[in-house]
Design a protein around this motif. Structure first.
Motif, short mmCIF file in Angstrom:
data_model
loop_
_atom_site.label_atom_id
_atom_site.label_comp_id
_atom_site.label_asym_id
_atom_site.label_seq_id
_atom_site.Cartn_x
_atom_site.Cartn_y
_atom_site.Cartn_z
N LYS A 2 1.37 7.12 14.04
CA LYS A 2 1.99 6.05 13.27
C LYS A 2 3.22 5.52 14.00
O LYS A 2 3.74 6.16 14.90
CB LYS A 2 2.36 6.54 11.89
CG LYS A 2 1.13 6.86 11.05
CD LYS A 2 1.48 7.25 9.65
CE LYS A 2 0.26 7.54 8.82
NZ LYS A 2 -0.66 8.50 9.38
N ALA A 3 3.64 4.33 13.58
CA ALA A 3 4.86 3.72 14.09
C ALA A 3 5.71 3.31 12.91
O ALA A 3 5.20 2.90 11.87
CB ALA A 3 4.55 2.51 14.96
N ALA A 20 3.18 -8.87 9.44
CA ALA A 20 1.85 -8.35 9.11
C ALA A 20 0.76 -9.02 9.94
O ALA A 20 -0.19 -8.36 10.38
CB ALA A 20 1.56 -8.54 7.63
N THR A 21 0.89 -10.32 10.18
CA THR A 21 -0.08 -11.04 11.00
C THR A 21 -0.13 -10.48 12.41
O THR A 21 -1.20 -10.25 12.97
CB THR A 21 0.24 -12.55 11.02
OG1 THR A 21 0.12 -13.06 9.70
CG2 THR A 21 -0.70 -13.30 11.94
N ALA A 28 -3.03 -2.87 14.23
CA ALA A 28 -2.13 -1.88 13.63
C ALA A 28 -2.28 -2.03 12.12
O ALA A 28 -2.08 -3.12 11.58
CB ALA A 28 -0.69 -2.12 14.06
N ASN A 29 -2.63 -0.96 11.44
CA ASN A 29 -2.86 -1.00 10.00
C ASN A 29 -1.60 -0.59 9.25
O ASN A 29 -1.11 0.53 9.41
CB ASN A 29 -4.02 -0.07 9.63
CG ASN A 29 -4.37 -0.15 8.17
OD1 ASN A 29 -4.33 -1.22 7.58
ND2 ASN A 29 -4.72 0.98 7.59
N ILE A 30 -1.09 -1.48 8.42
CA ILE A 30 0.10 -1.17 7.63
C ILE A 30 -0.30 -0.23 6.49
O ILE A 30 -1.14 -0.58 5.67
CB ILE A 30 0.75 -2.46 7.08
CG1 ILE A 30 1.19 -3.35 8.24
CG2 ILE A 30 1.92 -2.11 6.15
CD1 ILE A 30 1.53 -4.76 7.83
N ALA A 48 3.05 1.95 10.07
CA ALA A 48 1.77 1.40 10.53
C ALA A 48 0.98 2.45 11.29
O ALA A 48 1.53 3.18 12.12
CB ALA A 48 1.99 0.18 11.42
N ASP A 49 -0.31 2.53 10.99
CA ASP A 49 -1.23 3.39 11.74
C ASP A 49 -1.56 2.66 13.04
O ASP A 49 -2.03 1.53 13.02
CB ASP A 49 -2.49 3.62 10.92
CG ASP A 49 -3.46 4.56 11.58
OD1 ASP A 49 -3.54 4.60 12.83
OD2 ASP A 49 -4.18 5.26 10.84
#
Length: 89
Positions: A2-3, A20-21, A28-30, A48-49
């Motif tokens: 994650k980040a 998010a865009t 990167a999945n929030i 974010a993953d």
């Protein structure tokens, strides 16, 4: 992995959408988000993953920082390993 993504600056319409865009474009999945507006100031923390990033992590960091500069924001991205090490007592 994650980040941790932090965003601060003067509040304006669309900040979350812009960040998010860019995350979406890089795959990167929030997974979690917290945001607050204090008077005219915006502050957000996202988790974010980044397991499926389609760009190198360093490029992802630079891209989000660039989006921040273009929009008068400070955007910082930190890998969870660094974040955890910094906050380990």
């Amino acid at each position: 992995m994650k980040a941790v993504i932090t965003v601060t600056g003067k509040d304006s319409v669309g900040i979350i959408a812009k960040v998010a865009t860019e995350c979406s474009k890089c795959d990167a999945n929030i997974v979690d988000i917290s945001q607050s507006v204090l008077s005219e100031y915006f502050a957000m923390i996202m988790l974010a993953d980044i397991d499926k990033l389609n760009v190198p992590f360093a490029d992802f960091v630079d891209l989000l920082a660039s989006i921040g500069r273009e929009n008068g924001l400070s955007i910082n991205v930190m890998h969870e390993d660094i974040f955890n090490t910094m906050h380990h007592i």
